[in-house]
Design an enzyme around this catalytic site. Structure first.
Site, PDB file in Angstrom:
ATOM      1  N   PRO A  21      -2.993   6.036  -5.195  1.00 56.78           N
ATOM      2  CG  PRO A  21      -3.886   6.233  -7.351  1.00 56.78           C
ATOM      3  CD  PRO A  21      -3.264   7.019  -6.253  1.00 56.78           C
ATOM      4  CB  THR A  57      -0.947  -0.039   1.227  1.00 53.12           C
ATOM      5  OG1 THR A  57      -1.934   0.990   1.105  1.00 53.12           O
ATOM      6  CG2 THR A  57      -0.196   0.159   2.532  1.00 53.12           C
ATOM      7  CG  ASN A  58       1.299   4.417  -2.249  1.00 53.60           C
ATOM      8  OD1 ASN A  58       2.427   3.940  -2.214  1.00 53.60           O
ATOM      9  ND2 ASN A  58       0.730   4.811  -3.365  1.00 53.60           N
ATOM     10  NE  ARG A  59       3.565   8.483   6.627  1.00 53.52           N
ATOM     11  CZ  ARG A  59       4.556   9.216   7.122  1.00 53.52           C
ATOM     12  NH1 ARG A  59       5.736   9.223   6.528  1.00 53.52           N
ATOM     13  NH2 ARG A  59       4.359   9.925   8.204  1.00 53.52           N
TER      14      ARG A  59
END
Ligand code: CTP
Length: 210
Positions: free
Chosen positions: A89, A21-23
């Site tokens: 995203p 995922t991304n922060r």
């Protein structure tokens, strides 16, 4: 106006319990949705998994993966006057998703990744006279990188975010941003609350749409 706002990260599954995922807390995107609603616009908020309550009065569309986000936008972009892409995203996803939990003894030490399509680039052909706003998260060469993304992603405005600063950006309620538009204007805003940044972006979109 009809605003289509995205917020939060996406999750790209490795197996049913692991993902990359991304922060992203989602705070900026939710602030944008509230700011547009406060100006009496119709708002669709497409959100990745975050811990924030859905704002009242908005059409809330939860998504998980970047593919979900792209599909949610492809079916809604035609009905919007302005798209604001505050979501983060993922840029890659695992090539294979295991339907069952991988046993760590059976897991390889390297993850085979494939690129996730750039959603703004994918939607550019559907832009028409709509106002498209993107974000740029940078920890170096803020304005040059943001302007490159503004052009490559066919945006009207990009909100450049210095994610290297300890007092703004991730998880914070404040943000220091630079607004860069397609006409070549650059406006560095002071450190402001995300609600105030959101109000400025919504005002910019309203002025641009007239
Ligand atoms: N974005 C997108 N599709 C992706 C990744 C990002 O549409 N797969 C959008 C984001 O929502 C944001 C803008 O593109 O509005 C810029 O995102 P950012 O993470 O700053 O840039 P990237 O294009 O991912 O480039 P890089 O990671 O090389 O900085």
């Amino acid at each position: 106006m009809n605003f289509l706002v995205t917020a939060g990260p996406t999750r790209e599954w490795i197996d049913p319990i692991r993902f990359i995922t991304n922060r992203s807390s989602g705070k900026m995107g939710y602030a944008l949705a509230r700011a547009a609603r406060a100006r009496r616009h119709e708002v669709v908020l497409v959100s990745g998994p975050v811990t924030l309550p859905a704002p009242t009065g908005v059409d809330f569309v939860p998504i998980v993966t970047a593919a979900d986000l792209l599909a949610a936008l492809e079916s809604r972009v035609a009905a919007c006057d302005a798209l604001i892409m505050a979501a983060a995203p993922a840029d890659w996803r695992p090539r294979d998703i295991s339907p069952r939990k991988l046993k760590k003894c059976a897991m390889s030490m390297t993850l085979d990744l494939v690129p996730v399509p750039d959603i703004l680039v994918r939607l550019a052909g559907r832009k028409g006279s709509r106002v498209f706003v993107g974000f740029a998260a940078e920890d170096r060469d803020l304005e040059a990188e943001a302007r490159r993304k503004l052009v490559e992603k066919h945006l009207d405005l990009i909100v450049a975010n210095d994610v290297g600063r300890p007092d703004s950006g991730f998880e914070s309620d404040a943000n220091q941003v630079v607004l860069l538009d397609a006409a070549g204007n650059t406006e560095a805003l002071p450190l402001l609350s995300k609600d105030e940044v959101a109000a400025r972006v919504v005002a910019w979109v309203e002025a641009r749409a007239h």
